[in-house]
Motif scaffolding. Sequence first.
Motif, PDB file in Angstrom:
ATOM      1  N   ASP A 314       8.777  -8.793  -1.620  1.00 37.98           N
ATOM      2  CA  ASP A 314       8.838 -10.031  -0.801  1.00 37.98           C
ATOM      3  C   ASP A 314       7.844 -10.129  -0.444  1.00 37.98           C
ATOM      4  N   LEU A 315       7.139 -11.096   0.466  1.00 35.88           N
ATOM      5  CA  LEU A 315       5.861 -11.246   1.287  1.00 35.88           C
ATOM      6  C   LEU A 315       5.486 -10.158   2.400  1.00 35.88           C
ATOM      7  N   ALA A 316       6.518  -9.708   2.971  1.00 33.72           N
ATOM      8  CA  ALA A 316       5.964  -8.947   3.932  1.00 33.72           C
ATOM      9  C   ALA A 316       6.018  -7.295   3.537  1.00 33.72           C
ATOM     10  N   ASP A 317       6.644  -7.261   2.748  1.00 30.75           N
ATOM     11  CA  ASP A 317       6.323  -6.037   2.194  1.00 30.75           C
ATOM     12  C   ASP A 317       5.239  -5.491   1.069  1.00 30.75           C
ATOM     13  N   ALA A 318       4.538  -6.854   0.002  1.00 34.62           N
ATOM     14  CA  ALA A 318       3.739  -6.866  -0.731  1.00 34.62           C
ATOM     15  C   ALA A 318       2.854  -6.521   0.569  1.00 34.62           C
ATOM     16  N   SER A 319       2.670  -7.313   1.577  1.00 34.55           N
ATOM     17  CA  SER A 319       1.500  -7.368   2.198  1.00 34.55           C
ATOM     18  C   SER A 319       0.934  -5.880   3.075  1.00 34.55           C
ATOM     19  N   ALA A 320       2.696  -5.393   3.374  1.00 35.49           N
ATOM     20  CA  ALA A 320       2.615  -4.191   4.439  1.00 35.49           C
ATOM     21  C   ALA A 320       1.112  -2.850   3.001  1.00 35.49           C
ATOM     22  N   ARG A 321       1.807  -2.941   1.651  1.00 35.59           N
ATOM     23  CA  ARG A 321       1.382  -2.975   0.734  1.00 35.59           C
ATOM     24  C   ARG A 321      -0.157  -2.318   0.831  1.00 35.59           C
ATOM     25  N   VAL A 322      -0.411  -3.523   0.765  1.00 35.03           N
ATOM     26  CA  VAL A 322      -2.308  -4.049   0.576  1.00 35.03           C
ATOM     27  C   VAL A 322      -3.220  -3.825   1.903  1.00 35.03           C
ATOM     28  N   SER A 323      -2.543  -3.670   3.284  1.00 35.23           N
ATOM     29  CA  SER A 323      -3.000  -3.293   4.277  1.00 35.23           C
ATOM     30  C   SER A 323      -2.441  -1.998   5.630  1.00 35.23           C
ATOM     31  N   THR A 324      -0.947  -2.617   5.861  1.00 34.39           N
ATOM     32  CA  THR A 324      -0.613  -1.430   6.887  1.00 34.39           C
ATOM     33  C   THR A 324      -0.525  -0.708   6.597  1.00 34.39           C
ATOM     34  N   TYR A 325       0.151   0.143   5.338  1.00 40.19           N
ATOM     35  CA  TYR A 325      -0.017   1.727   5.129  1.00 40.19           C
ATOM     36  C   TYR A 325      -1.170   2.267   4.812  1.00 40.19           C
ATOM     37  N   ALA A 326      -2.111   1.687   4.228  1.00 39.44           N
ATOM     38  CA  ALA A 326      -3.520   2.255   4.327  1.00 39.44           C
ATOM     39  C   ALA A 326      -4.225   2.220   5.691  1.00 39.44           C
ATOM     40  N   ALA A 327      -3.820   1.688   6.736  1.00 34.28           N
ATOM     41  CA  ALA A 327      -4.466   1.034   7.780  1.00 34.28           C
ATOM     42  C   ALA A 327      -3.696   2.934   8.376  1.00 34.28           C
ATOM     43  N   ASP A 328      -2.359   2.579   7.830  1.00 36.02           N
ATOM     44  CA  ASP A 328      -1.041   4.138   9.073  1.00 36.02           C
ATOM     45  C   ASP A 328      -2.034   5.210   7.922  1.00 36.02           C
ATOM     46  N   TYR A 329      -2.178   5.368   7.277  1.00 38.82           N
ATOM     47  CA  TYR A 329      -2.778   6.640   6.368  1.00 38.82           C
ATOM     48  C   TYR A 329      -3.592   6.858   7.011  1.00 38.82           C
ATOM     49  N   LEU A 330      -4.758   6.076   7.315  1.00 42.16           N
ATOM     50  CA  LEU A 330      -5.830   6.468   7.917  1.00 42.16           C
ATOM     51  C   LEU A 330      -6.283   6.705   9.470  1.00 42.16           C
TER      52      LEU A 330
END
Length: 365
Positions: A314-330
Amino acid sequence: MSDAIKGNILTPAGWIHGELTFDERIAAIIGSSVDPALNEEVYILPGFIDLHVHGGGGKDVMEGGDAVHTIAAIHAKHGTTSMLATTMTAPPEDIDLALRGIGKAATARGKGEARVLGAHLEGPYINSGKLGAQPPYARSATLADVEKLEELAPLRVITVAPEIDGHQALVKELSDAGMRVQVGHTLGTYEDGLAALEQGARSFTHLFNAMPGLHHREPGMVGAALAHATYAELIPDLLHVHPGAIRTALRCIPNLYCVTDSTSATGMPDGEYMLGRHKVMKCMGGVRLPDGTLAGSTLTMDQALRNLVGLGLDLADASARVSTYAADYLGLQERGRLAPGAFADFVVLDRDLKLKAVYIEGELL
């Protein structure tokens, strides 16, 4: 005076139909919860964050100088609002040149450019037996070596082959110093991967590529990632990794995030380009060495998002994987999410997930 935009806004609490006001940062988000499938208005998502970028627009990070500015501008046009410029394995003088360019770009964002957060040092601390498309200049490292490079540019991510003598200790030293260490370009075993995670490694570089695969009696580095990792990067261009393997990783690694591993051929016509000291050929959407080895990609993050949705996310999950999780990682709480106080980094998409607008720190491209 603040600007404002209206639509279906993806917030950390879910979708809101309403208005987002902003200048350099988000001032407020006002509206009510909504299922975005129930109306035809635009989607407003966090800007994309790409932690593995070698090039674009005919320019390669290893050129140094102003090349990173051209690269950051090309990727911004595809919705990338912040990125890590990524080095290749190379002689010391080449890496120094590249890092000087990255360090300069990281001090100030040019108009129309993605924010360069620093460097991803993908080489040279890798296994010479698993170079992939990296040139043959792999070598082992010490903390003193890395600290010298850190003087040239912020090293946010470092790829290391943990099975090399001394590298398990290095993983701990770098992690203790606050750097994000990734396992990649490795011939290490499952046990090597597990040990690296215990020493502080946090992620895996382009999961599945340039590492031993999964076998039921020898789980390998992929097995270590699938069994134990919280974070890993993956190239979802549908060339580097089969859709079935992508789905496997999505089920196993909670915060799997996507990168482009893009090269100078990104945004350019078919032909010959440079990837570090390698000549590579772009043809039919792929980039390869003369022997056919995949050599980075021409993927952009907006296409990565569409590919993930095409795989069934779904779009929310896909969005997290091209944005939020990378930010969280850093550890970046002010990027990768649409919330008051966060930077006004966001993209506006139509119902076919095509870009209509990109905002970077409040600037409309």
